[in-house]
Motif scaffolding. Structure first.
Motif, PDB file in Angstrom:
ATOM      1  N   LEU A  33       3.491  -0.778   3.962  1.00  0.00           N
ATOM      2  CA  LEU A  33       3.031   0.584   3.721  1.00  0.00           C
ATOM      3  C   LEU A  33       4.219   1.473   3.324  1.00  0.00           C
ATOM      4  O   LEU A  33       5.239   1.512   4.007  1.00  0.00           O
ATOM      5  N   MET A  47       1.021   7.562   8.418  1.00  0.00           N
ATOM      6  CA  MET A  47       1.834   6.366   8.655  1.00  0.00           C
ATOM      7  C   MET A  47       2.155   6.214  10.134  1.00  0.00           C
ATOM      8  O   MET A  47       2.043   5.118  10.701  1.00  0.00           O
ATOM      9  N   VAL A  99       0.854  -1.189   0.000  1.00  0.00           N
ATOM     10  CA  VAL A  99       0.000   0.000   0.000  1.00  0.00           C
ATOM     11  C   VAL A  99       0.890   1.238   0.000  1.00  0.00           C
ATOM     12  O   VAL A  99       1.875   1.303   0.736  1.00  0.00           O
TER      13      VAL A  99
END
Length: 264
Positions: free
Chosen positions: A258, A215, A201
Motif C-alpha cells: 500500500l 493507511m 495499491v
C-alpha cells in the motif's frame, strides 16, 4: 509554565474575484494554507473586478483599504490568492509596507518545511529556484545600491543580475542532475518490488482528504507492528510530502503493498 512555542506571524489574505463561482472556496483554502505555513490569519479582503490591474493587482482604493485594515490588525504579511508578477509583488510591498507573498510562494514555503527525504528536498529546492529565476531584479542587487544613479551604476546592476541568473542556472542544472541519480535509485527499488507478485495499491486524493489516516487504520487492523509503522497524520494541508509504502497482511494470507501518495 513557559511557552516555548514561537509566536505565529500575523497574516492578512486577499484576492481578486473575476466572477469565479469557486472564489469563496479558494479563499477558504488560502486561509488553510496560510495556517499550514505557521501563520495566523487575522483578516481578509477581496475585490470584484473584470480584470487584474497590471502593475498592482488591486485598484488603488482597495490597496489603501488593505493597508489600513492590515495595519490595524498588526499583520506583517499579505498573502494573495493568485500567482503574481514580480512587478506586482514589488509594487504592493511598497504601497502596503508589508511582506507580500503569492499563492505559489506560500505553497513552496510549506513544501520546504515539510520535505523529509532527499528527493523531496531536491524537488522543492528546484521548484524554488525556478520560481525565483524570472523574479530577479536589478534593484535587488547590492551593487545597484552602492553608488548613486547614472549609467555606470546601471551597468553594475545589470552585471550583478546576470551573475545571479547564471548562478541560479548552474544550481538548477546541478539539482536536476542529482535528482536524476536519485530517481534512478528509486527505480531500482521499484523494480525489486515489482519482481514480487504481491499486488500494489495506491491511496490517491486531494491533500488532507484522509489518505494517511486510512493507511494507519489498515496498519492497526492488519499489522502486528502497526503502531510502529504508522505514518504521520495531521489535520493540515500538505502535512506530508513523501510517499510512504507499507505491506498489509490480511487475515486470509492475502497481502498487498500500500502506497500513501502525496496529496494533489
Amino acid at each position: 509554565m513557559i511557552d516555548n512555542q514561537p509566536k505565529k506571524t500575523k497574516a492578512y489574505i486577499a484576492g481578486v474575484n473575476l466572477n469565479d463561482q469557486n472564489f469563496d472556496y479558494y479563499m477558504t483554502e488560502l486561509a488553510n494554507l496560510t495556517e499550514a505555513n505557521n501563520m495566523e490569519v487575522v483578516g481578509q479582503s477581496f475585490q470584484n473586478a473584470e480584470s487584474i490591474v497590471a502593475g498592482t493587482y488591486f485598484g488603488v482604493g482597495k490597496i489603501n483599504e488593505i493597508r489600513t485594515m492590515a495595519q490595524g490588525l498588526k499583520a506583517k504579511v499579505l498573502v494573495l490568492n493568485d500567482e503574481l508578477t514580480p512587478v506586482q509583488i514589488r509594487n504592493l510591498g511598497k504601497l502596503t509596507k508589508m511582506r507580500v507573498i503569492d499563492r505559489t510562494e506560500l505553497i513552496l514555503e510549506i513544501f520546504a518545511s515539510r520535505a523529509r527525504t532527499k528527493q523531496a528536498k531536491l524537488q522543492v529546492q528546484l521548484a524554488r529556484l525556478q520560481y525565483e529565476l524570472p523574479r530577479l531584479h536589478p534593484s535587488e542587487n547590492n551593487l545597484d545600491q552602492q553608488r548613486g544613479g547614472g549609467l555606470a551604476n546601471r551597468g553594475a546592476g545589470e552585471s550583478k543580475l546576470e551573475l545571479n541568473r547564471r548562478t541560479i542556472g548552474k544550481q538548477i542544472s546541478a539539482i536536476k542532475k542529482e535528482l536524476k541519480a536519485v530517481a534512478g535509485q528509486e527505480e531500482i527499488k521499484a523494480a525489486r518490488r515489482n519482481q514480487s507478485r504481491i499486488p500494489k495499491v495506491a491511496l490517491v486524493g486531494y491533500t488532507n482528504a484522509g489518505k494517511s489516516t486510512t493507511m494507519n487504520g489498515l496498519l492497526r487492523e492488519f499489522s502486528k507492528e502497526g503502531a510502529y509503522k504508522e505514518v504521520f497524520v495531521k489535520n493540515m494541508l500538505f502535512a506530508t510530502l513523501d510517499t510512504s509504502v507499507r505491506r498489509i497482511d490480511l487475515k486470509d494470507n492475502f497481502s498487498f503493498i500500500l502506497s500513501d501518495t502525496v496529496g494533489l
